[in-house]
Scaffold this active site. Sequence first.
Site, short mmCIF file in Angstrom:
data_model
loop_
_atom_site.label_atom_id
_atom_site.label_comp_id
_atom_site.label_asym_id
_atom_site.label_seq_id
_atom_site.Cartn_x
_atom_site.Cartn_y
_atom_site.Cartn_z
N GLY A 81 0.87 -1.18 0.00
CA GLY A 81 0.00 0.00 0.00
C GLY A 81 0.89 1.22 0.00
O GLY A 81 2.07 1.11 0.33
N CYS A 128 5.41 -5.93 1.86
CA CYS A 128 5.72 -4.50 1.82
C CYS A 128 4.96 -3.73 2.91
O CYS A 128 5.23 -3.94 4.09
CB CYS A 128 5.46 -3.96 0.42
SG CYS A 128 6.24 -2.36 0.18
N TYR A 129 4.00 -2.89 2.55
CA TYR A 129 3.22 -2.21 3.60
C TYR A 129 2.57 -3.25 4.52
O TYR A 129 2.49 -3.06 5.74
CB TYR A 129 2.15 -1.31 2.97
CG TYR A 129 1.25 -0.67 4.01
CD1 TYR A 129 1.65 0.45 4.71
CD2 TYR A 129 -0.01 -1.22 4.30
CE1 TYR A 129 0.84 1.03 5.67
CE2 TYR A 129 -0.83 -0.65 5.27
CZ TYR A 129 -0.40 0.48 5.95
OH TYR A 129 -1.20 1.04 6.91
N HIS A 160 8.73 -7.55 -2.86
CA HIS A 160 7.50 -8.00 -3.54
C HIS A 160 7.72 -9.36 -4.21
O HIS A 160 8.25 -9.41 -5.33
CB HIS A 160 7.09 -6.97 -4.61
CG HIS A 160 6.52 -5.72 -4.03
ND1 HIS A 160 5.20 -5.57 -3.72
CD2 HIS A 160 7.13 -4.57 -3.66
CE1 HIS A 160 4.98 -4.38 -3.20
NE2 HIS A 160 6.14 -3.75 -3.15
N GLU A 172 5.57 -11.13 -5.64
CA GLU A 172 4.62 -11.33 -6.74
C GLU A 172 5.13 -10.80 -8.08
O GLU A 172 4.58 -11.13 -9.12
CB GLU A 172 3.26 -10.71 -6.40
CG GLU A 172 3.20 -9.18 -6.39
CD GLU A 172 3.70 -8.54 -5.10
OE1 GLU A 172 4.45 -9.19 -4.36
OE2 GLU A 172 3.36 -7.37 -4.86
N ASP A 229 -15.50 -11.99 -23.01
CA ASP A 229 -16.26 -12.32 -21.81
C ASP A 229 -17.68 -12.78 -22.12
O ASP A 229 -18.13 -13.82 -21.63
CB ASP A 229 -16.31 -11.12 -20.85
CG ASP A 229 -14.93 -10.60 -20.53
OD1 ASP A 229 -13.96 -11.35 -20.75
OD2 ASP A 229 -14.80 -9.45 -20.08
N LYS A 258 -9.15 -12.36 -16.30
CA LYS A 258 -9.22 -12.45 -17.76
C LYS A 258 -8.48 -13.67 -18.30
O LYS A 258 -8.97 -14.37 -19.19
CB LYS A 258 -8.60 -11.18 -18.36
CG LYS A 258 -8.92 -10.98 -19.81
CD LYS A 258 -10.24 -10.29 -19.94
CE LYS A 258 -10.63 -9.99 -21.34
NZ LYS A 258 -11.87 -9.23 -21.39
#
Length: 510
Positions: free
Chosen positions: A54, A81-82, A168, A170, A226, A366
């Site tokens: 964040g 992180c945050y 991070h 990710e 979609d 997606k």
Amino acid sequence: MDKILVLDFGGQYNQLIARRVRSNSVYAEIKPYNKISCSEIKSAGYKGIIFTGGPNSVYDKKSPHYSPEILGLGIPILGICYGHQLLSYLAGGEIAPAQSGSEYGKTRLFVRNNALFKDVPGVSNCFMSHTDYVKTLPEGFIGIAETENCPSAAICNEAKKLYGVQFHPEVTHTEYGEQILKNFIFDICKCCPDWQMDDFIEKSVEKYRNELKGKRVLLALSGGVDSSVAAVLLHKAIGENLVCVFVDHGLLRKDEGDYVENTIGKKLGVNLIRVNAKDRFLARLAGVKQPEDKRHIIGEEFIRTFEAEARKLGKIDVLAQGTIYPDVIESGKGDSAVIKSHHNVGGLPDVMSFESIVEPLRDLFKDEVREVGLKLGIPKELVFRQPFPGPGLGVRVIGEITEEKLKLLKEADAVFRNEIDRLDFNKRPNQYFAVITDTKSVGVMGDARTYGYTVVLRAIDTDDFMTADWSRLPYELFETASSRITNEIKGITRVVYDITSKPPATVEWE
Ligand code: XMP
């Protein structure tokens, strides 16, 4: 099914975290920190929680916080992180601005032996982006990794299964990030990898076959990924009881209406009604020049056309929509300014009444929707098609939309797309199309003077369409596209390429 909660504190990579978890076949859900209570977390049965990053400092008055009670639920937590700083703060640690200033970018990471770092070498690269750091570890915690400037790059309380990483995991710049997330999900949270698209299809088909038994369901098919996937999935569940209405407003790309009708309707057997409403749309758009007016008219006309068609069908019980997960989740961030009214054509007609709405894809990202689409037998070119705005070519004809400009645009756009589609799939831009301007200029062909429209080619590379860079395409491609457009299409004398990024420009010209 085992699931992980991604508790959103407003970081920019939150969707990425959930997708990384899901790519390990474990279901992950994102919830804003202020929209889920401790007792809800407990009763939902999560096997693990990830606190996201964040933009704040934990001591800011406005910074997002959470009740320390969460640390005592007995559910493993990984703070990123945050989220790492907040976890430390809630557990009684002290956070402070790093003495050496912010640490940003690729950084050497030194890890110690720990369950979180199983199969991670002692030294590797990680991605850092922080100003504060955990200065004093909370009681019961030990440091398990450091960087040159951050002694508390990772910490843990093994007994309570609480972990925090300043970097991070990710993002791909963290070399062993994927392994670290895997260790958390499988070794620490003991999740079972049971989130699979085959299962998803099977379970959804069974669910809707039961839930929608004897009901008539209506879906507005746009021809996009979609709504097409939603249509084919529901068709598998309820067959002819699903009726899809495909409003062809005449602002689709060259041959697109026929393609959608043939693929979804004829090949895949979905009960599809195509409404050819081009004349109706062009009549309403005659003389209209302003982009927002065009968007408004197209959106409204779409609903009116859809309603009129639906009325002919008699009683409809349920409305189906192709909503996907990113449309559903609310980010922890604040409101942002509206630059364009992206109201999607196909919005819910408000005067029609339905018993309920079904959204079979509302839990999927997606890339998962695409995987489902392929498994359902939808052709690759439809599943991986580039995004196309709801108002269609209406916002790519600058100024008034005339039959002539629309026709020229369709042809030029088809040539440009055709040239780009010759490139390898992974070399293609994320979005590419032509725009027809309202400017005419002089040309020469043979010995004769010509006077025709100027067409713009636009191609962009982007991750999220919020920002974008113009694509550096090969000169040879431009050469072929330009000469084909001016030679094959009478009425276009000039071709230019748009070299503006977003910001300051937007992707579409209107
Ligand atoms: P902009 O032009 O805002 O485009 O930079 C970002 C992405 O959104 C698409 N776009 C739209 N999509 N209705 C839509 O459904 C719209 O009115 C609309 N306007 C832009 C655009 O194609 C790009 O992918």
